[in-house]
Enzyme design. Sequence first.
Site, mmCIF file in Angstrom:
data_model
loop_
_atom_site.group_PDB
_atom_site.id
_atom_site.type_symbol
_atom_site.label_atom_id
_atom_site.label_comp_id
_atom_site.label_asym_id
_atom_site.label_seq_id
_atom_site.Cartn_x
_atom_site.Cartn_y
_atom_site.Cartn_z
ATOM 1 N N ASN A 1 0.866 -1.188 0.000
ATOM 2 C CA ASN A 1 0.000 0.000 0.000
ATOM 3 C C ASN A 1 0.892 1.223 0.000
ATOM 4 O O ASN A 1 1.360 1.682 1.047
ATOM 5 C CB ASN A 1 -0.912 -0.024 1.220
ATOM 6 C CG ASN A 1 -1.881 -1.185 1.162
ATOM 7 O OD1 ASN A 1 -2.874 -1.122 0.432
ATOM 8 N ND2 ASN A 1 -1.569 -2.264 1.875
ATOM 9 N N GLU A 2 1.133 1.726 -1.179
ATOM 10 C CA GLU A 2 2.070 2.833 -1.358
ATOM 11 C C GLU A 2 1.394 4.157 -1.009
ATOM 12 O O GLU A 2 0.166 4.205 -0.831
ATOM 13 C CB GLU A 2 2.551 2.862 -2.821
ATOM 14 C CG GLU A 2 3.294 1.609 -3.278
ATOM 15 C CD GLU A 2 4.705 1.486 -2.692
ATOM 16 O OE1 GLU A 2 5.035 2.183 -1.727
ATOM 17 O OE2 GLU A 2 5.483 0.668 -3.232
#
Length: 640
Positions: free
Chosen positions: A162-163
Amino acid sequence: MARLNLLEETRYEKLPVSVYGNQQEASLAVAGRIATLIRDKQSKGEQAVLGLATGVTPIKVYAELVRLHKEEGLSFKNVTTFNLDEYFPMKPDAAQSYVTFMYENLFSHIDIDKANVHIPDGTLDKDEVAAFCLEYERQIEELGGLDFQLLGIGRTGHIGFNEPGSAPNSGTRLVTLDDLTRSDAARDFGGKANVPTKAITMGIGTIFKAREIILMAWSAKKAPIVKKAVEGEISGEVPATYLQLSDNVEFVLDEDAASELTRFDTPWLVKDCSWDDNILKKKAVIWLADTIGKPVLKLTEEDYNNHGMAQLAVEQGPVYNINIDIFNQIQHTITGWPGGKPDADDSQRPERALPAKKRSIIFSPHPDDDVISMGGTFIRLVDQGHDVHVAYQTSGNTAVWDDDVLRYMEFAIDFTNSIGEDSGHLAKLYEEMRAFFPQKQPNQIDTREIRNVKGFIRKTEAISGARYAGLPDSNIHFMALPFYETGKTKKNTVGEEDIQLTIDLLQKIKPQQIFAAGDFADPNGTHLVCFNIILAALARLKETEEWVKDCWLWMYRGAWHEFPTHEIEMAVPLSPQEVIRKRNAIFKHQSQKDRPVFPGDDAREFWVRAEDRTSETAKKYDQLGLAEYEAIEAFVRYRF
Ligand code: F6R
């Protein structure tokens, strides 16, 4: 909202943090908690549902779980696992797949039912991914949700993949990897270009629902992002900050990863400190000067009081005396005589005056660290008449481009022909190399001949650089330590031969001064391994050899980062001319110029990084009120 925090010392920390002396201790503790959960569930006849992570961080946790299974009978029969993520696309049997990772590190060694193992599928067609992700979520739900989620943290602040930009309610989905994440993965893939741009990851919302979440982080490399995740404001820019909203989260850190948290970095802001600790005092005063942008000698009582340092002012004031003391300490680190100044009072100098001509050895982990990191000091030591040796610890042969090999082979063939010799054998090897390269897989090991040519290329460059610095050939040593010679990014563990070769060289030179790369930010990196080999050799020699007692070990740092100012014990100023000479020495390393094979996450060329680093140190000294130099190379003494 995270659990209530009743402690002043951790008042900046927005979630619970446990800090352990090292990652081994921390990993054992986390593995112990997982084992307890599994056993509890077993006693109730229930499944334990675990969310698992990959990467370097959890490796020791898995090793301990395997040990618990093999030696203490921990069974995984009642365990179901869901891995956080997988690259996309990715074949499960590829070396870099998270399937391979999980089986190598855990699943192949325990009695888990393989039907209970879930890892996102990197082989799907793109239009199958959405349905797969929904099904992944459904399977977790069906088992009553995750009992436990293990996490690492990426330098972008990602959890799972989850950037930055991910939403707190995101579920399992296909995502695009951040550029920094791809750079960090480049080593595993044999170059960034081979790193997939996408991945399937559980969402932040998926992770958040776990009944217990442990995020682990080791090493100073993670310290800045850990600080943001723990003390920063909640923001999509640092996805791990969403964990601050959880009641069930805990960060488990080693001391290095925790080192930028307020209670460790600037403890005077959150608690009473013992100011007898001179390093702490120096750090605080330099921090104060930095924070308010004043030179040390201009800091006032008011400045101390307004920045959490009233206790120091009361205990050791008046503050002007503290300022003078610290100013003098910094002043005394500066020397143009890194081998000691002959016939000078050395009581306030970083190095001893005697012997006036020292035997110095510079250990260089790779064939260019000597000139990149301390080229100016190297040149000065030679100019000042010391008997300087340089020892290249590894061949550095993984870091040469393939087409350079062909170029040098063509040269060798032409030269052989030009002197009327038969180049047939060379030409055959050359043809084999030409055939090998186009079908070479990412990270595939080169043939022995290719590895040799790559090593020779670096060797000639190192000789050229050291000669430029003024060394005779007899003082240039190539150690080619065996631990490095795997042909892969993953090296062997250090063996007796690595230490013995180092002992032999030290015994031959009997140096009064050793310079060694002291970068500890990358816990598995070659620099740290090389440093530890030197320490092991010195520890053994110390038992029998008199000369070791009179030998000082100085650490330098590489192209990546510098020592914090308060730690610097020797600051060697460089004139503008010396900066140019150092640059020319670095230029001799042609195979590393323009675009090296392993650039790390810094786009600058090595010589630029080196110059930026040394001019930044000079600027810091200047801002603290000391003399203004063009550049400064910094060293810290290691007392062994
Ligand atoms: C791994 C994962 C990532 C890593 C993170 C840290 O499954 O999802 O979030 O935990 O990139 O990686 P390492 O541990 O290699 O530093």
